[in-house]
Enzyme design. Structure first.
Site, PDB file in Angstrom:
ATOM      1  N   ARG A 126       0.843  -1.200   0.000  1.00 24.35           N
ATOM      2  CA  ARG A 126       0.000   0.000   0.000  1.00 24.35           C
ATOM      3  C   ARG A 126       0.875   1.245   0.000  1.00 24.35           C
ATOM      4  NH1 ARG A 126       0.947   2.421   4.597  1.00 24.35           N
ATOM      5  NH2 ARG A 126       1.281   1.226   6.508  1.00 24.35           N
ATOM      6  N   THR A 153       2.264   2.555   9.999  1.00 19.96           N
ATOM      7  CA  THR A 153       1.076   2.759  10.818  1.00 19.96           C
ATOM      8  C   THR A 153       0.908   1.572  11.752  1.00 19.96           C
ATOM      9  OG1 THR A 153      -1.228   3.515  10.803  1.00 19.96           O
ATOM     10  CG2 THR A 153      -0.668   1.695   9.336  1.00 19.96           C
ATOM     11  N   TYR A 154       0.053   1.752  12.720  1.00 23.68           N
ATOM     12  CA  TYR A 154      -0.266   0.703  13.704  1.00 23.68           C
ATOM     13  C   TYR A 154      -1.681   0.220  13.471  1.00 23.68           C
ATOM     14  CZ  TYR A 154      -2.009  -1.237  18.098  1.00 23.68           C
ATOM     15  OH  TYR A 154      -2.614  -2.042  19.045  1.00 23.68           O
ATOM     16  N   HIS A 155      -1.888  -1.088  13.578  1.00 18.28           N
ATOM     17  CA  HIS A 155      -3.226  -1.662  13.615  1.00 18.28           C
ATOM     18  C   HIS A 155      -3.332  -2.518  14.864  1.00 18.28           C
ATOM     19  CE1 HIS A 155      -4.025  -0.244   9.649  1.00 18.28           C
ATOM     20  NE2 HIS A 155      -3.213  -1.079   9.037  1.00 18.28           N
ATOM     21  N   GLY A 212      -7.048   0.221   2.383  1.00 17.08           N
ATOM     22  CA  GLY A 212      -8.179   1.097   2.674  1.00 17.08           C
ATOM     23  C   GLY A 212      -7.913   2.082   3.788  1.00 17.08           C
ATOM     24  N   ALA A 249      -8.262   3.139   8.262  1.00 17.38           N
ATOM     25  CA  ALA A 249      -8.271   2.658   9.646  1.00 17.38           C
ATOM     26  C   ALA A 249      -8.746   3.791  10.541  1.00 17.38           C
ATOM     27  CB  ALA A 249      -6.880   2.188  10.071  1.00 17.38           C
ATOM     28  N   CYS A 264       2.979   7.596   9.987  1.00 19.61           N
ATOM     29  CA  CYS A 264       2.904   8.223   8.666  1.00 19.61           C
ATOM     30  C   CYS A 264       4.032   9.225   8.425  1.00 19.61           C
ATOM     31  CB  CYS A 264       1.545   8.888   8.447  1.00 19.61           C
ATOM     32  SG  CYS A 264       0.174   7.721   8.565  1.00 19.61           S
TER      33      CYS A 264
END
Length: 238
Positions: A85, A90-92, A178, A180, A196
């Site tokens: 992507r 980033t963190y999820h 997509g 988050a 980011c």
């Protein structure tokens, strides 16, 4: 709920079938999600599958987009995945609603910038349902909220926090990856990265819970679905 600007809509051509709407009740591993997204995007591009929005929650991970700098990984306290992507680190994790969006831009508008703008408008409209005013900023990816309750920056700027991130990929005009949206994640987990690539101290990360909005995933999912239709078109349970 605000009506999106016409320029921010990406409706399909008349007669197109509705977008499948799928919600996974249990956390989904990143490896599984990536494999399923890529397979669906390939099938969509070939005209062999319906468009789909897939709402999931991941176990705690960091993902690195195509522009990620190794120096922005400060503390690899969770597994790190390189991904195709756009964007940086980033963190999820638990408490964050991830929406993987698999659309056919050929039946909408083959314009990646317009697609990103439509995703931003979707998030902004969703947050407005919770009385949260979110905005985009030139040169900063994602959706942001002003934090006048925090100390003013040294240069006089009002602090702002990111509440939702975007990272997309388009292959043969089929989209995947997509957005988050931070509902109630552990915000300290973002400290393991430079989110980011934005390191300025007056730019942070927030969530609905951090802003004092007590809600549930079910309520957030309903708001996401309601805000999706005016921008991207009708949905149907898969």
């Amino acid at each position: 709920m605000p009506t999106p600007r016409l320029s921010a809509t990406l409706l399909p051509r008349p007669g197109s079938p509705p977008v499948e709407w799928v919600v996974s009740p249990l956390p989904v591993s990143y490896e599984q999600a990536l494999a399923e997204m890529e397979a669906r995007a390939t099938a969509i591009a070939a005209g062999e599958a319906a468009e789909r929005v897939w709402l999931i929650e991941h176990p705690s991970i960091y993902t690195a987009g195509t522009s990620a700098k190794p120096s922005d990984l400060l503390d690899a306290r969770f597994p790190v995945f390189k991904t195709g992507r756009g964007g940086q680190f980033t963190y999820h994790g638990p408490g964050q609603r991830v929406a993987y969006v698999m659309l056919d831009l050929k039946r909408r508008r083959p314009d990646v910038r317009a697609y990103v703008s439509a995703l931003e408008a979707w998030l902004i409209a969703t947050l407005a349902a919770f009385d949260v005013r979110a905005e985009t900023r030139e040169g900063r990816v994602g959706v942001w909220v002003a934090r006048p309750d925090k100390p003013v920056a040294a240069g006089g700027d009002t602090p702002e926090d990111k509440i939702a991130a975007l990272g997309v990929r388009v292959r043969r005009w089929a989209t995947f990856h997509g957005v988050a949206l931070n509902v109630a994640p552990e915000l300290a987990h973002f400290q393991g990265i430079v989110p980011c690539g934005i390191a300025e101290p007056h730019y942070g990360v927030t969530s609905l819970a951090d802003l004092g909005v007590a809600t549930t995933f079910a309520e957030v999912d309903a708001a996401l679905r309601a805000a999706f239709a005016p921008i991207f078109g009708a949905t149907v349970n898969a």
